[in-house]
Design a protein around this motif. Sequence first.
Motif, PDB file in Angstrom:
ATOM      1  N   GLN A 107       0.817  -1.218   0.000  1.00  0.00           N
ATOM      2  CA  GLN A 107       0.000   0.000   0.000  1.00  0.00           C
ATOM      3  C   GLN A 107       0.855   1.275   0.000  1.00  0.00           C
ATOM      4  O   GLN A 107       0.323   2.374   0.112  1.00  0.00           O
ATOM      5  CB  GLN A 107      -0.915   0.011   1.240  1.00  0.00           C
ATOM      6  N   GLY A 108       2.180   1.107  -0.075  1.00  0.00           N
ATOM      7  CA  GLY A 108       3.068   2.263  -0.024  1.00  0.00           C
ATOM      8  C   GLY A 108       3.127   2.910   1.349  1.00  0.00           C
ATOM      9  O   GLY A 108       3.412   4.103   1.474  1.00  0.00           O
ATOM     10  N   GLN A 109       2.875   2.123   2.406  1.00  0.00           N
ATOM     11  CA  GLN A 109       2.764   2.655   3.765  1.00  0.00           C
ATOM     12  C   GLN A 109       3.811   2.072   4.721  1.00  0.00           C
ATOM     13  O   GLN A 109       3.711   2.269   5.928  1.00  0.00           O
ATOM     14  CB  GLN A 109       1.362   2.360   4.333  1.00  0.00           C
ATOM     15  N   ASP A 110       4.819   1.362   4.209  1.00  0.00           N
ATOM     16  CA  ASP A 110       5.750   0.692   5.121  1.00  0.00           C
ATOM     17  C   ASP A 110       6.643   1.671   5.880  1.00  0.00           C
ATOM     18  O   ASP A 110       7.261   1.300   6.872  1.00  0.00           O
ATOM     19  CB  ASP A 110       6.590  -0.358   4.402  1.00  0.00           C
ATOM     20  N   GLY A 111       6.683   2.933   5.487  1.00  0.00           N
ATOM     21  CA  GLY A 111       7.413   3.940   6.263  1.00  0.00           C
ATOM     22  C   GLY A 111       6.860   4.125   7.661  1.00  0.00           C
ATOM     23  O   GLY A 111       7.566   4.589   8.567  1.00  0.00           O
ATOM     24  N   TRP A 112       5.601   3.731   7.862  1.00  0.00           N
ATOM     25  CA  TRP A 112       4.984   3.819   9.191  1.00  0.00           C
ATOM     26  C   TRP A 112       5.673   2.908  10.207  1.00  0.00           C
ATOM     27  O   TRP A 112       5.488   3.093  11.415  1.00  0.00           O
ATOM     28  CB  TRP A 112       3.497   3.487   9.110  1.00  0.00           C
ATOM     29  N   LEU A 113       6.432   1.947   9.747  1.00  0.00           N
ATOM     30  CA  LEU A 113       7.120   1.052  10.676  1.00  0.00           C
ATOM     31  C   LEU A 113       8.306   1.729  11.355  1.00  0.00           C
ATOM     32  O   LEU A 113       8.838   1.213  12.328  1.00  0.00           O
ATOM     33  CB  LEU A 113       7.577  -0.214   9.948  1.00  0.00           C
ATOM     34  N   ASP A 114       8.715   2.869  10.835  1.00  0.00           N
ATOM     35  CA  ASP A 114       9.825   3.616  11.416  1.00  0.00           C
ATOM     36  C   ASP A 114       9.293   4.798  12.223  1.00  0.00           C
ATOM     37  O   ASP A 114       8.301   5.423  11.839  1.00  0.00           O
ATOM     38  CB  ASP A 114      10.752   4.126  10.307  1.00  0.00           C
ATOM     39  N   HIS A 115       9.967   5.087  13.315  1.00  0.00           N
ATOM     40  CA  HIS A 115       9.630   6.257  14.143  1.00  0.00           C
ATOM     41  C   HIS A 115       8.166   6.227  14.591  1.00  0.00           C
ATOM     42  O   HIS A 115       7.475   7.238  14.551  1.00  0.00           O
ATOM     43  CB  HIS A 115       9.942   7.557  13.403  1.00  0.00           C
ATOM     44  N   SER A 116       7.697   5.058  14.991  1.00  0.00           N
ATOM     45  CA  SER A 116       6.322   4.886  15.472  1.00  0.00           C
ATOM     46  C   SER A 116       6.324   4.195  16.821  1.00  0.00           C
ATOM     47  O   SER A 116       7.164   3.336  17.092  1.00  0.00           O
ATOM     48  CB  SER A 116       5.496   4.040  14.494  1.00  0.00           C
ATOM     49  N   PHE A 117       5.356   4.552  17.646  1.00  0.00           N
ATOM     50  CA  PHE A 117       5.106   3.846  18.905  1.00  0.00           C
ATOM     51  C   PHE A 117       3.976   2.865  18.644  1.00  0.00           C
ATOM     52  O   PHE A 117       2.875   3.265  18.243  1.00  0.00           O
ATOM     53  CB  PHE A 117       4.721   4.831  20.013  1.00  0.00           C
ATOM     54  N   VAL A 118       4.251   1.578  18.834  1.00  0.00           N
ATOM     55  CA  VAL A 118       3.240   0.563  18.542  1.00  0.00           C
ATOM     56  C   VAL A 118       2.451   0.238  19.807  1.00  0.00           C
ATOM     57  O   VAL A 118       3.023   0.029  20.879  1.00  0.00           O
ATOM     58  CB  VAL A 118       3.872  -0.706  17.923  1.00  0.00           C
ATOM     59  N   ILE A 119       1.135   0.242  19.671  1.00  0.00           N
ATOM     60  CA  ILE A 119       0.245  -0.218  20.744  1.00  0.00           C
ATOM     61  C   ILE A 119       0.138  -1.727  20.570  1.00  0.00           C
ATOM     62  O   ILE A 119      -0.471  -2.222  19.623  1.00  0.00           O
ATOM     63  CB  ILE A 119      -1.152   0.440  20.643  1.00  0.00           C
TER      64      ILE A 119
END
Length: 198
Positions: A107-119
């Motif tokens: 989906q072109g969204q794998d950048g969300w895996l960086d610099h994120s706090f995962v719940i």
Amino acid sequence: MLRFPGQPGQPGQPGQGPLTPDDIVIGPLDLATRIDEALNVQAVAFGLGADEIAVRRQIVLRHLTFPGARALGATTPGGRLAGFVYGMPNDRSHWWSTVVEPYLREQGQDGWLDHSFVITELHVHPDFQNRGAGRALITTITDGAAEPRSILSAIDTESPARGLYRSLGYEDLAVQVLFPSAPKPYAVMGAPLPLRRR
């Protein structure tokens, strides 16, 4: 009514008065010490059996060793754990990330895996749902995150949990995500921090 550590009316502060039976306090949780109580909340809220809980117990204890892992609890005046949340800064090497990464990349969204706090987990016992505890838990834990955004996964159906996440600013990043051994597909959602308030 929800109260937070240091908030006016907090127990132990002179002249503030006692909590009422409906008050729930949001604060730090020693999840390793209260793991069985927390997993009981998850079992009831999520409909898990004893075998699933035994597996999750080991997973949670392992997660708590990861850098930056934090937990909060929602506690009644009598000390009962009404709900809990825990999470950590995301790391692409973690199992969850390796499963969701291909779906996000598509989906072109794998950048969300960086610099994120995962719940990682958020659960409220059914006896205490619809009182704002889930909202308070997730906003409080993410308010303490250094990362500029948050990600999570939720069962890919229109549920109260999914509605809560959307109201906080989370949007679908990928849907129909399949985890090994999970009977239902999940959605991965992301939101900028701080989370949206009402």
